[in-house]
Design an enzyme around this catalytic site. Structure first.
Site, PDB file in Angstrom:
ATOM      1  N   GLU A  11      11.633   3.570  20.766  1.00 44.77           N
ATOM      2  CA  GLU A  11      11.894   4.385  21.958  1.00 44.77           C
ATOM      3  C   GLU A  11      12.726   5.618  21.629  1.00 44.77           C
ATOM      4  O   GLU A  11      12.709   6.600  22.358  1.00 44.77           O
ATOM      5  CB  GLU A  11      12.592   3.559  23.043  1.00 44.77           C
ATOM      6  CG  GLU A  11      11.717   2.519  23.702  1.00 44.77           C
ATOM      7  CD  GLU A  11      10.511   3.113  24.419  1.00 44.77           C
ATOM      8  OE1 GLU A  11       9.843   3.987  23.825  1.00 44.77           O
ATOM      9  OE2 GLU A  11      10.220   2.698  25.542  1.00 44.77           O
ATOM     10  N   THR A  66      10.483  11.785  28.682  1.00 42.54           N
ATOM     11  CA  THR A  66      11.455  10.796  29.166  1.00 42.54           C
ATOM     12  C   THR A  66      12.873  11.341  29.048  1.00 42.54           C
ATOM     13  O   THR A  66      13.698  11.165  29.956  1.00 42.54           O
ATOM     14  CB  THR A  66      11.304   9.469  28.388  1.00 42.54           C
ATOM     15  OG1 THR A  66       9.951   9.036  28.535  1.00 42.54           O
ATOM     16  CG2 THR A  66      12.210   8.393  28.930  1.00 42.54           C
TER      17      THR A  66
HETATM   18  N1  HSE Z   1      13.963   3.237  32.217  1.00 46.27           N
HETATM   19  C1  HSE Z   1      13.381   4.381  31.571  1.00 46.27           C
HETATM   20  C2  HSE Z   1      13.584   5.598  32.440  1.00 46.27           C
HETATM   21  C3  HSE Z   1      11.916   4.122  31.376  1.00 46.27           C
HETATM   22  O1  HSE Z   1      13.340   5.487  33.636  1.00 46.27           O
HETATM   23  O2  HSE Z   1      14.000   6.641  31.912  1.00 46.27           O
HETATM   24  C4  HSE Z   1      11.223   5.210  30.642  1.00 46.27           C
HETATM   25  O3  HSE Z   1       9.881   4.820  30.420  1.00 46.27           O
END
Ligand code: HSE
Length: 311
Positions: free
Chosen positions: A129, A187
């Protein structure tokens, strides 16, 4: 064994109030990773991506980061040929980088018959990630590796624990993926718009929603799960990034969805349904919401997936 292949499912993170904590594996789409030992024992990782938009250099690739870390930790020195076949579209909030990372971790563990726990596999997959989110968040990878609904319990300074609950049989989802340009490292961008501090009232609201979701999964009650999906912290801060957010949500509810939220960091939206009777109607309604905002979209009706497996 000379080569090993694993497939890993798409996933949705957050489910509204469970930011960075809740993940649900979705059987909509899968990534496939094959790892083969090459003739040279030079420790080099060569990655072939089916999607040329994703960097293939191991240090900027979610599968590559996972494999590098595992090779280091287990003192493995083979050269490896890695083929990543993307099924989960990158950058849309469906756990694309997590799926490649999960498949890579399981394929490498399979290739070397490593004796590691599932929890440890999730931790390795979370390495991936960093490539797309700039942070090691566990919600997508834990769901993608373990399948079902997963709570990532990762308090500061404590060892991560992953609690898996088998979702109710009558839980269906419709995911609508808009065809809009997304920024590179989306993200990271979507995380940068979030507030650093939240009012206590909002925190209480989200804790109440998150608890309701967990109770709903534990009791196998889709209606209860849906009642908890109402986030007053993350969604309001991100919705401006999604053209048609309000229309998609309103349309899906009118068509019979019990709850609608952003899937992960977006821009996909996900609707939750009890049974699949209204799924086509909800899919059309969500697509119409995006279309009214000038965006084409693809929709997928799906059920929870059982996680990553070797094939
Ligand atoms: N929890 C993370 C976000 C997931 O919302 O940034 C990203 O896929």
């Amino acid at each position: 064994m000379k080569s090993c292949t694993a497939i890993a499912p798409s996933s949705t993170a957050n489910l509204g109030p469970g930011y960075d904590v809740f993940g649900l594996a979705l059987d909509a789409l899968y990534d496939r990773v094959t790892i083969k030992k090459s003739a040279k024992k030079d420790g080099t990782i060569r990655i072939k991506m089916s999607d040329s938009a994703i960097p293939a250099a191991p240090e900027s690739n979610s599968a590559g980061l996972v494999i590098k870390k595992m090779m280091q930790d287990f003192s493995l020195s083979d050269g490896l040929e890695v083929a990543v076949k993307k099924g989960v579209p990158a950058g849309y909030g469906m756990g694309s980088s997590a799926a490649s990372a999960a498949a890579a971790a399981v394929a490498l563990a399979g290739l070397y018959r490593l004796k590691i726990t599932k929890e440890k596999l999730v931790e390795y997959a979370a390495e991936g990630e960093v490539a797309s989110a700039g942070a090691r968040h566990y919600d997508n990878v834990s769901a993608s590796v373990l399948g079902g609904f997963v709570i990532s319990s990762v308090g500061e300074g404590s060892v991560p624990r992953f609690i898996r609950i088998e979702p109710p049989k009558d839980l269906y989802m419709v995911v609508a993926v808009p065809s809009i340009p997304v920024p590179e490292r989306k993200t990271e961008v979507a995380r940068s718009v979030l507030p650093a501090q939240v009012p206590l009232k909002s925190a209480v609201h989200n804790v109440s929603g998150a608890s309701t979701i967990v109770a709903g999964f534990a009791l196998g009650d889709v209606g209860m799960v849906a009642r908890g999906i109402n986030d007053v912290i993350v969604e309001p801060a991100r919705k401006h990034l999604i053209p048609g957010y309000d229309g998609v949500k309103k349309n899906a509810i009118s068509a019979g969805a019990l709850a609608v939220t952003i899937s992960g960091a977006g821009p996909s939206m996900i609707a939750f349904l009890k049974g699949k009777k209204d799924a086509n109607k909800v899919a059309r309604a969500m697509a119409a919401g995006f279309s009214d905002a000038g965006a084409k979209s693809r929709t997928f009706t799906c059920r929870p997936s059982s996680g990553t497996r070797t094939v």
